[in-house]
Design an enzyme around this catalytic site. Structure first.
Site, short mmCIF file in Angstrom:
data_model
loop_
_atom_site.label_atom_id
_atom_site.label_comp_id
_atom_site.label_asym_id
_atom_site.label_seq_id
_atom_site.Cartn_x
_atom_site.Cartn_y
_atom_site.Cartn_z
N ASP A 287 0.86 -1.19 0.00
CA ASP A 287 0.00 0.00 0.00
C ASP A 287 0.90 1.24 0.00
O ASP A 287 1.85 1.32 0.80
CB ASP A 287 -0.86 0.08 1.28
N CYS B 46 -25.64 3.83 26.20
CA CYS B 46 -25.39 5.17 25.67
C CYS B 46 -26.62 5.70 24.92
O CYS B 46 -27.59 6.10 25.56
CB CYS B 46 -24.12 5.16 24.83
N GLU C 282 -30.09 16.19 20.24
CA GLU C 282 -29.22 15.72 19.15
C GLU C 282 -29.98 15.78 17.83
O GLU C 282 -29.39 15.96 16.77
CB GLU C 282 -28.76 14.28 19.46
N HIS D 128 -19.97 2.79 28.07
CA HIS D 128 -19.87 1.59 27.22
C HIS D 128 -19.19 0.45 27.99
O HIS D 128 -17.99 0.25 27.87
CB HIS D 128 -19.06 1.91 25.96
N GLU E 235 -19.21 -2.60 27.44
CA GLU E 235 -18.68 -3.67 26.57
C GLU E 235 -17.18 -3.53 26.35
O GLU E 235 -16.50 -4.51 26.03
CB GLU E 235 -19.43 -3.69 25.23
#
Ligand code: GLN
Length: 542
Positions: free
Chosen positions: A146, A380, A404, A514, A516
Site C-alpha cells: 500500500d 449510551c 441531538e 460503554h 462492553e
C-alpha cells in the site's frame, strides 16, 4: 528495553492481523512475559473518531479517552492490559506532529522529508513508553505494498537495524488460499507478498499463513524456500471454531517457541494456558442458548458492534449458555409491528449510536421490552432511547426527545456544556468540532446502595468508559423517577446521571457509558453477566 515484534500483513486485508497479534500477546503473557500491543494505521484521519462505523467498524475508546482502532479491543480482550492513547497512531497524527514541529521552526531550516523526519516521528511513537515491558507487539495496518503504508514499513526496517538481531522480529501474516477446482493450496500469493516485503528491505523471520485446510509439510518447505524462511518458521494458522482458541492453537504449532528462538531465547517457561482452556471448554459445551435482539443502526457491518457482540458472548460464558444475536435494523420497527421480530427473543439490547435515522424504531423496541417485561439493556444512545420512551409513555411528556435531533418540546436528553474531568473543567457547545469533543474515556460513577446495579457490580463505586456528547437532562430526573425510571448511578459530583433503571421490571437498565469495552472472555463484565442471566431466566418462563 522492550524487545519488538512487528506484525505486518500481505495478500489481502481482513486476515485477522489484529486477532493474531492479540493472541500472540496472550501466549507470550502465558509464558510470564509482560507485553504491550500497539497499532500503526496508515490512513490520514488523525484518529478513527470521525469515521463512520460503515467504513471502519467500531471505534474503541481507551481509559485515557483516545478514540482508537478496534484492534485495540482485541488486544485488551486477550491480554487484559489496558491500552492507552499512545498505543494507536495514524499517518494523520504523525504528519500533524511533523507539520506542527516544522511550524515551530524546530527543524532549524532543514528541508522536512518523509525520510528521515516522518520515519523518525514514527520510530519515536513506537518506542515511547515501552520501558518495563518484555515484548512490545507492533501491528502495521493495511497490507504490504500500500502506498500510504510505506513510511511505516521504512520506519520498522530502520528500527530493526537500530535494535539489533536479538531485539526484534518481523512476523508476516499471509493467506494460503485453497483452489477448489485444482484441489490445491496455493503458495504463490505468499511468495509475492514476501517478495514485496523484501523489496523494501524487510526479511520476515516468521510467516503466519492463514489457510482453510492444513498446510502439508512439503508446502511449508516450499514456502520457506521461496521466502527465505526455515520451514519450521512457516506457521499454519487454520480457521478456528472460536477466536479464543488461537493462543492454544498457535502454541501447538510452535509459533511462540520459534518466535522466542528468533530472539535467542531457548529456555523460556512453558505457557500456562489454563484460562484459555476454560474459555474454549465453555464455548464448546454450552448448557443452553439465549436469543438476544440487538436493535441498532449499523447492522450490515459485522465489526460495527465488535466489543458489544464479544461482551454478550462473554456474558454467555459466565452463564454457560450460547448467546445467539439477532442483529435488527431499528428502521424495521418504523414500518412494521415490532412484535413479530421481538416475540421470540430473551433479551433486547439497544446499543450506542448517533443521529436521527432509526431512532423511532429503537424507541419502539424499548417500549416492547418495557411493556412485555423482556430484559432490556440500553447502552449510551440506548439509554437515551429508554429515557425518551418512558418520558413519553409513562411520564406523560408528549414530544419528549433529544436535542441531538432538533428541538423537542421536552428535551429529556440534552447537551451538557460543562463537566469536570479530574480537576479540570471541560466545555463544549453545539458548534464545537466533531473530532474529539465528546465526553471520552474513563469516568467514575457512584451507585445507589440497594439498587439493582449496585447488586450487579457488588460495589458502590465504578469506573467506565464514555463516548458521547449528550446527557440525561437532570431537570427531568425527579419526574421520571415518580413514574418508575430512577437514576441508580451518578457522576461523583451528582450532576450527571450515569445509570437508570426500572426497579419493578425483571431487568431494565440503561447506562451512559460503554461497559462492553471492559469485558474479557475470562472475566466477563458484571452487567453482561447479569443481563444474560436475566435472559436465561426469561427463557425458562416462556
Ligand atoms: N449520540 C449520542 C451522543 O452523542 C450517543 C452516543 C453513543 O451512543 N455513543 O450523546
Amino acid at each position: 528495553m522492550a524487545r519488538l515484534i512487528f506484525i505486518t500483513g500481505g495478500v489481502v486485508s481482513s486476515l485477522g492481523k489484529g486477532l493474531a497479534s492479540a493472541a500472540l500477546g496472550a501466549l507470550l503473557q502465558a509464558r510470564g512475559y509482560k507485553v504491550r500491543l500497539r497499532k500503526l494505521d496508515p490512513y490520514l484521519n488523525v484518529d478513527p473518531g470521525t469515521m463512520s462505523p460503515f467504513q471502519h467498524g467500531e471505534v474503541y475508546v481507551t481509559d485515557d479517552g483516545a478514540e482508537t482502532d478496534l484492534d485495540l479491543g482485541h488486544y485488551e480482550r486477550f491480554t487484559a492490559v489496558s491500552s492507552a492513547r499512545a498505543d494507536n497512531v495514524t499517518s494523520g497524527k504523525i504528519y500533524q506532529q511533523v507539520i506542527e514541529k516544522e511550524r515551530r521552526g524546530e527543524y532549524l531550516g532543514r528541508t522536512v522529508q518523509v525520510i528521515p523526519h516522518v520515519t523518525d516521528m514514527i520510530k519515536e511513537f513506537i518506542l515511547a513508553g515501552s520501558d518495563g515491558v518484555d515484548f512490545l507487539l507492533c501491528e502495521i495496518g493495511g497490507t504490504v505494498g500500500d502506498i500510504e503504508g510505506l513510511p511505516f514499513f521504512e520506519a520498522i526496517r530502520q528500527l530493526g537495524n537500530d535494535l539489533g538481531r536479538d531485539n526484534h522480529a518481523f512476523v508476516h501474516l499471509t493467506l494460503v488460499p485453497y483452489l477448489g477446482a485444482a484441489g490445491e493450496l496455493k503458495t504463490k500469493p505468499t511468495q509475492h507478498s514476501v517478495k514485496e516485503l523484501r523489496a523494501i528491505g524487510i526479511q520476515p523471520d516468521i510467516l503466519l499463513c492463514r489457510a482453510e485446510k492444513p498446510i502439508p509439510d512439503d508446502e511449508r518447505r516450499k514456502i520457506g524456500l521461496f521466502c527465505n524462511v526455515p520451514a519450521q518458521r512457516v506457521i499454519p494458522a487454520l480457521d478456528l471454531p472460536t477466536i479464543y482458541q488461537a493462543p492454544q492453537a498457535y502454541h501447538q504449532v510452535g509459533f511462540d517457541t520459534e518466535l522466542l528462538k528468533v530472539f535467542g531465547i531457548h529456555d523460556a517457561p512453558q505457557p500456562d494456558l489454563s484460562k484459555w482452556q476454560w474459555v474454549v471448554d465453555r464455548v464448546k459445551n454450552p448448557e443452553g442458548e439465549v436469543r438476544i435482539a440487538v436493535v441498532g443502526k449499523y447492522m450490515q457491518v459485522k465489526d460495527s458492534y465488535k466489543s458489544l457482540s464479544e461482551a454478550l458472548a462473554h456474558g454467555g460464558l459466565a452463564n454457560n449458555v450460547k448467546v445467539t444475536l439477532e442483529m435488527i435494523d431499528s428502521e424495521i420497527f418504523e414500518r412494521d409491528d415490532a412484535a413479530a421480530f421481538l416475540e421470540n427473543v430473551n433479551g433486547i439490547l439497544v446499543p450506542g449510536g448517533f443521529g436521527e435515522r432509526g431512532v423511532e424504531g429503537k424507541i419502539q423496541a424499548v417500549k416492547f421490552a418495557r411493556e412485555r417485561q423482556v430484559p432490556f439493556f440500553g447502552i449510551c444512545y440506548g439509554l437515551h432511547m429508554a429515557v425518551i420512551e418512558t418520558a413519553r409513555d409513562l411520564a406523560g411528556l408528549e414530544g419528549a426527545g433529544t436535542t441531538e435531533n432538533g428541538r423537542p418540546r421536552h428535551p429529556v436528553i440534552s447537551l451538557m456544556t460543562e463537566w469536570v474531568k479530574g480537576n479540570q473543567l471541560e466545555t463544549r457547545t453545539e458548534s464545537t468540532d466533531l473530532g474529539g469533543t465528546m465526553r471520552l474515556g474513563a469516568y467514575p460513577a457512584v451507585l445507589t446502595p440497594g439498587s439493582r446495579v449496585a447488586e450487579v457490580y457488588g460495589r458502590n463505586e465504578i469506573s467506565e468508559r464514555h463516548r458521547h456528547r449528550y446527557e440525561v437532562n437532570v431537570n427531568y430526573v425527579k419526574h421520571l423517577a415518580e413514574h418508575g425510571l430512577v437514576v441508580s448511578g451518578w457522576s461523583p459530583d451528582g450532576r450527571l446521571p450515569e445509570i437508570m433503571e426500572i426497579p419493578n421490571h425483571p431487568w431494565f437498565i440503561g447506562v451512559q457509558f460503554h461497559p462492553e469495552l471492559k469485558s474479557r472472555p475470562f472475566d466477563p463484565h458484571p452487567l453482561f453477566r447479569s443481563f444474560i442471566a436475566a435472559a436465561v431466566k426469561q427463557g425458562r418462563l416462556v
